[in-house]
Design a protein around this motif. Sequence first.
Motif, short mmCIF file in Angstrom:
data_model
loop_
_atom_site.label_atom_id
_atom_site.label_comp_id
_atom_site.label_asym_id
_atom_site.label_seq_id
_atom_site.Cartn_x
_atom_site.Cartn_y
_atom_site.Cartn_z
N MET A 1 30.89 37.00 50.73
CA MET A 1 30.31 36.52 49.47
C MET A 1 29.62 37.67 48.74
SD MET A 1 27.44 33.58 48.88
CE MET A 1 28.53 32.35 49.60
N ASN A 2 29.74 37.70 47.43
CA ASN A 2 29.06 38.71 46.62
C ASN A 2 27.56 38.44 46.65
OD1 ASN A 2 28.09 40.41 44.67
ND2 ASN A 2 29.73 40.00 43.22
N ASP A 3 26.80 39.42 47.17
CA ASP A 3 25.36 39.21 47.30
C ASP A 3 24.66 39.18 45.95
OD1 ASP A 3 25.54 39.01 49.98
OD2 ASP A 3 24.85 41.05 50.42
N ALA A 34 28.59 25.75 32.73
CA ALA A 34 30.01 25.54 32.99
C ALA A 34 30.81 26.49 32.08
CB ALA A 34 30.36 24.09 32.70
N PRO A 35 32.01 26.88 32.48
CA PRO A 35 32.74 26.39 33.65
C PRO A 35 32.45 27.16 34.94
CG PRO A 35 34.15 27.81 32.37
CD PRO A 35 32.87 27.73 31.60
N GLU A 36 31.64 28.23 34.86
CA GLU A 36 31.39 28.98 36.09
C GLU A 36 30.56 28.17 37.08
OE1 GLU A 36 29.22 33.06 37.75
OE2 GLU A 36 29.40 32.72 35.60
N TRP A 37 29.59 27.43 36.57
CA TRP A 37 28.70 26.67 37.43
C TRP A 37 28.80 25.17 37.15
CZ3 TRP A 37 25.87 29.15 41.17
CH2 TRP A 37 25.71 30.53 41.04
N ILE A 38 28.63 24.39 38.18
CA ILE A 38 28.49 22.94 38.06
C ILE A 38 27.11 22.58 38.58
CG2 ILE A 38 29.36 20.67 38.70
CD1 ILE A 38 31.26 22.28 36.95
N ASN A 60 28.84 27.33 42.32
CA ASN A 60 29.68 28.27 41.57
C ASN A 60 31.15 27.96 41.83
OD1 ASN A 60 31.12 30.95 40.95
ND2 ASN A 60 29.05 31.32 40.21
N THR A 61 31.94 27.91 40.76
CA THR A 61 33.35 27.55 40.89
C THR A 61 34.26 28.77 40.98
OG1 THR A 61 33.68 27.49 38.48
CG2 THR A 61 32.95 25.45 39.55
N TRP A 62 33.68 29.98 40.91
CA TRP A 62 34.51 31.19 40.94
C TRP A 62 34.65 31.72 42.37
CZ3 TRP A 62 32.54 34.60 36.27
CH2 TRP A 62 32.81 33.92 35.09
N GLN A 63 35.90 31.97 42.75
CA GLN A 63 36.15 32.51 44.09
C GLN A 63 35.53 33.89 44.25
OE1 GLN A 63 40.28 32.56 45.12
NE2 GLN A 63 39.94 33.30 47.20
N SER A 64 35.50 34.66 43.16
CA SER A 64 34.93 36.01 43.22
C SER A 64 33.44 36.00 43.52
CB SER A 64 35.18 36.74 41.89
OG SER A 64 34.56 36.06 40.82
N ARG A 65 32.78 34.88 43.25
CA ARG A 65 31.36 34.74 43.57
C ARG A 65 31.14 34.01 44.90
NH1 ARG A 65 27.85 35.34 39.10
NH2 ARG A 65 28.77 36.87 37.70
N GLY A 66 32.22 33.76 45.61
CA GLY A 66 32.10 33.14 46.92
C GLY A 66 31.68 31.69 46.89
N HIS A 67 31.86 31.02 45.71
CA HIS A 67 31.47 29.61 45.56
C HIS A 67 30.03 29.40 46.03
CE1 HIS A 67 35.60 28.86 44.58
NE2 HIS A 67 36.02 29.23 45.78
N ALA A 68 29.15 30.24 45.49
CA ALA A 68 27.74 30.19 45.88
C ALA A 68 27.12 28.83 45.58
CB ALA A 68 26.96 31.28 45.16
N ALA A 140 23.49 30.36 54.82
CA ALA A 140 23.77 28.95 54.57
C ALA A 140 24.68 28.39 55.66
CB ALA A 140 24.45 28.79 53.21
N LYS A 141 24.36 27.17 56.09
CA LYS A 141 25.20 26.48 57.06
C LYS A 141 26.41 25.89 56.35
CE LYS A 141 21.52 25.30 60.32
NZ LYS A 141 20.85 24.21 61.07
N PRO A 142 27.52 25.69 57.08
CA PRO A 142 28.70 25.09 56.46
C PRO A 142 28.37 23.70 55.90
CG PRO A 142 29.25 26.05 58.58
CD PRO A 142 27.76 26.09 58.48
N ILE A 143 28.94 23.39 54.75
CA ILE A 143 28.71 22.09 54.13
C ILE A 143 29.35 20.99 54.97
CG2 ILE A 143 29.29 20.68 52.11
CD1 ILE A 143 28.97 23.14 50.40
#
Length: 248
Positions: A1-3, A34-38, A60-68, A140-143
């Motif tokens: 994930m992008n820190d 949006a659309p980057e964040w929900i 975050n909906t962007w894969q490049s941001r690691g879905h933060a 973060a723990k897995p969802i």
Amino acid sequence: MNDSLDIAFPPTEGAAEPTQPLTPMDAIRRRFAAPEWIVMGEVAPATGGGTRYADAIAVNTWQSRGHAVIGFEVKVSRSDWLRELKQPEKAEPMLRYCDRWYLVATKDVVKPGELPPNWGHLELRQKGLHMVTEAPKLEAKPITRSFFASLMRRGYEEIDAVATRMQRQAIADARAEVDNRVARLVREKNGGTRKARAHDHRVHGEDRPDDMPLDRPANRRDSLGEAAGAAEWLRRQRSAGHAGRPCQ
């Protein structure tokens, strides 16, 4: 994930400057747009009720941001914040799923040294959120399925609420349009009636009370009849217009 989540820079380019002070949720949604964040409000770690919840969660909906996933605790008074400080572990059920956790507070709510070490601080100002302390990156723990279901429920509830508001506004606008058109048609019809009566009075010398205005029907029954006739004409016009348009 992008820190580096870059949440300190201004809102999306082209966003209009707010003309009134923003609410905490409005400020969060404006910054994490949006659309980057929900962004969803009042999210619990599971469905079923009776659990601690986050005031807001941004995904975050962007894969490049690691879905933060970022969590927010909102405090608008000093007393509310002091109560939170007595039990900071209350945030743990939601914080565990987040990559960062932020306190969103108005000015002077938080004093230096009070912020828990794993929290960040965003100050709510008139034009949006100002970074005071950047939140550290959390493990973060897995969802879980329970948390995922809670996110989906809140997303549905917020979409449904927006759709309901839009539907009610559309109905109100349509009713206002019909009322205005009927009123205009009645005025036009009454205008023609006035001219005809004035002509008859001049040509035929018909009896008419001197105090009866020429621009209104002789009695209430005539007025209601003209309004009903105008409404029926408008209904036929709208039906004919609809029938003549091609299907979309």
